[in-house]
Write a protein that holds these residues in place. Structure first.
Motif, PDB file in Angstrom:
ATOM      1  N   GLU A   1      58.072  34.541   3.976  1.00 16.79           N
ATOM      2  CA  GLU A   1      56.747  35.167   3.927  1.00 16.79           C
ATOM      3  C   GLU A   1      56.722  36.242   2.849  1.00 16.79           C
ATOM      4  OE1 GLU A   1      55.594  38.602   6.168  1.00 16.79           O
ATOM      5  OE2 GLU A   1      57.078  38.151   7.734  1.00 16.79           O
TER       6      GLU A   1
ATOM      7  N   VAL B   1      51.603  34.816  16.268  1.00 13.33           N
ATOM      8  CA  VAL B   1      52.242  35.571  15.193  1.00 13.33           C
ATOM      9  C   VAL B   1      52.327  37.028  15.619  1.00 13.33           C
ATOM     10  CG1 VAL B   1      52.224  36.094  12.741  1.00 13.33           C
ATOM     11  CG2 VAL B   1      51.036  34.052  13.576  1.00 13.33           C
TER      12      VAL B   1
ATOM     13  N   GLY C   1      46.995  35.482  15.727  1.00  7.37           N
ATOM     14  CA  GLY C   1      47.719  36.501  14.982  1.00  7.37           C
ATOM     15  C   GLY C   1      46.907  37.132  13.871  1.00  7.37           C
ATOM     16  N   GLU C   2      47.195  38.256  13.440  1.00  5.37           N
ATOM     17  CA  GLU C   2      48.431  38.966  13.732  1.00  5.37           C
ATOM     18  C   GLU C   2      48.202  39.899  14.904  1.00  5.37           C
ATOM     19  OE1 GLU C   2      51.463  42.039  11.382  1.00  5.37           O
ATOM     20  OE2 GLU C   2      49.828  41.096  10.319  1.00  5.37           O
TER      21      GLU C   2
ATOM     22  N   HIS D   1      48.087  38.155   4.036  1.00  5.77           N
ATOM     23  CA  HIS D   1      46.774  38.751   4.310  1.00  5.77           C
ATOM     24  C   HIS D   1      45.856  38.441   3.130  1.00  5.77           C
ATOM     25  CE1 HIS D   1      47.818  41.206   7.892  1.00  5.77           C
ATOM     26  NE2 HIS D   1      49.027  41.230   7.341  1.00  5.77           N
TER      27      HIS D   1
ATOM     28  N   HIS E   1      57.081  38.212  12.624  1.00  4.26           N
ATOM     29  CA  HIS E   1      57.057  38.383  11.174  1.00  4.26           C
ATOM     30  C   HIS E   1      57.724  39.695  10.790  1.00  4.26           C
ATOM     31  CE1 HIS E   1      54.422  41.203   8.871  1.00  4.26           C
ATOM     32  NE2 HIS E   1      53.972  41.510  10.060  1.00  4.26           N
TER      33      HIS E   1
ATOM     34  N   HIS F   1      45.095  43.129  14.602  1.00  7.79           N
ATOM     35  CA  HIS F   1      46.328  43.816  14.199  1.00  7.79           C
ATOM     36  C   HIS F   1      46.495  45.120  14.988  1.00  7.79           C
ATOM     37  CE1 HIS F   1      49.409  45.618  11.697  1.00  7.79           C
ATOM     38  NE2 HIS F   1      49.473  44.516  10.973  1.00  7.79           N
TER      39      HIS F   1
ATOM     40  N   HIS G   1      53.564  41.094  15.426  1.00  7.79           N
ATOM     41  CA  HIS G   1      53.963  42.330  14.761  1.00  7.79           C
ATOM     42  C   HIS G   1      54.632  43.161  15.858  1.00  7.79           C
ATOM     43  CE1 HIS G   1      53.256  46.002  12.169  1.00  7.79           C
ATOM     44  NE2 HIS G   1      53.255  46.567  13.360  1.00  7.79           N
TER      45      HIS G   1
ATOM     46  N   HIS H   1      53.147  34.199   6.107  1.00  7.96           N
ATOM     47  CA  HIS H   1      52.427  35.390   6.570  1.00  7.96           C
ATOM     48  C   HIS H   1      51.794  36.075   5.366  1.00  7.96           C
ATOM     49  CE1 HIS H   1      51.769  38.371   9.843  1.00  7.96           C
ATOM     50  NE2 HIS H   1      51.608  39.192   8.812  1.00  7.96           N
TER      51      HIS H   1
ATOM     52  N   ASP I   1      53.875  38.817   3.310  1.00 10.92           N
ATOM     53  CA  ASP I   1      53.030  39.864   3.887  1.00 10.92           C
ATOM     54  C   ASP I   1      52.115  40.452   2.813  1.00 10.92           C
ATOM     55  OD1 ASP I   1      52.047  41.284   6.059  1.00 10.92           O
ATOM     56  OD2 ASP I   1      53.435  42.955   5.823  1.00 10.92           O
TER      57      ASP I   1
ATOM     58  N   VAL J   1      46.832  35.352   8.034  1.00  8.61           N
ATOM     59  CA  VAL J   1      46.638  36.089   9.286  1.00  8.61           C
ATOM     60  C   VAL J   1      45.442  37.027   9.186  1.00  8.61           C
ATOM     61  CG1 VAL J   1      49.070  35.939   9.907  1.00  8.61           C
ATOM     62  CG2 VAL J   1      48.261  37.884   8.565  1.00  8.61           C
TER      63      VAL J   1
END
Length: 274
Positions: A221, A149, A106-107, A20, A175, A75, A151, A18, A223, A47
């Motif tokens: 992950e 995925v 995702g996300e 960004h 995640h 998101h 959140h 995961h 993030d 993601v």
């Protein structure tokens, strides 16, 4: 598996499930990925935040198809998209699906942090639009057979699980999950995978989760570029930090680091079809 395969796997038994990548400065993105791959990260799951983000992530996946697994979505911790934007996003995703491209959904999820912050100020928060949007993504994942995925933390995880069960989605990745023991049991029963961030080195809640969750359903992950505390305070978040995550999971589980690393790697490869 030949000798070369063994050497590659021994050196690259880590996956950042995961990331960004498009949240890093444009000039940082290629060096970030290339450094990660040199240092033993086999692949990343990149993601997206929205349509433009999805397009950027797809560009990296096209440049590095064996290394970058893209995920497209919207998101939840932001205002809802206009109808036109949402229609364009789903049309774009369906075009990618029709073309047979590899990607996840995702996300996506629910705005726990935005909702609770709004409610703590005494203002009501209407979650209905976010629930509708999440169901659209869950339905898309069900129709296309793609992993999703999520959140979705604390009580929001149960809302997401309701939708997964309703639409019979079996490839669900929560995640940076936090939540109640009953929710954890429900997720395990459904075979949901959970990815763990570097805060496992210092956050009791995450350490408890790792103890309870089966190794076969865990991934690592960062993030990134989200910053971390503890031993990572003041350091830029990079995919290579998943090595520290894997080592800490091994310590918590009471197994050898090599055993944990291989299991976590295989879990991500299997779940995402890497």
């Amino acid at each position: 598996m030949n000798e070369m395969d063994n050497k590659i796997n021994a050196q690259s038994l880590y996956i950042d499930a995961h990331l960004h990548v498009d949240h890093y400065e444009t000039a940082e993105q290629r060096p970030l990925l290339e450094e990660a791959f040199r240092e033993g990260v086999a692949a990343v799951v990149a993601v997206s935040m929205h349509l433009n983000s999805s397009r950027t992530v797809r560009e990296w996946a096209m440049r590095m198809p064996e290394r970058v697994m893209p995920a497209y979505g919207y998101h939840p911790e932001q205002p809802l998209p206009a109808d036109e934007e949402l229609e364009e996003l789903f049309a774009w995703m369906r075009a990618r699906d029709t073309a047979g491209e590899r990607f996840a959904v995702g996300e996506v999820g629910l705005p726990y942090y935005m909702r609770t912050e709004t409610e703590s100020s005494g203002t009501a928060f209407d979650e209905s639009g976010y629930m509708d949007l999440l169901e659209k993504f869950v339905r898309f994942a069900a129709e296309t057979g793609r992993p999703i995925v999520l959140h979705a933390v604390y009580e929001d995880a149960d809302k997401a699980l309701d939708l997964l069960e309703m639409h019979r989605v079996t490839r669900a990745h929560f995640h940076w999950f936090k939540g109640a023991a009953a929710t954890v049991e429900r997720m395990i029963a459904l075979g949901c995978v959970v990815s763990v961030t570097p805060d496992v080195l210092y956050e009791p809640e995450i350490r408890t989760l790792v103890r309870a969750y089966p190794l076969a359903l865990l991934m690592t992950e960062t993030d990134g570029p989200w910053p971390f505390e503890g031993p990572f305070a003041g350091r830029a978040t990079k995919p290579g930090m998943v090595r520290d995550v894997a080592n800490e999971i091994a310590a918590i589980k009471g197994i050898r680091p090599e055993e944990a690393a291989e299991a976590l790697y295989r879990n991500a490869v299997r779940f995402y079809g890497l």
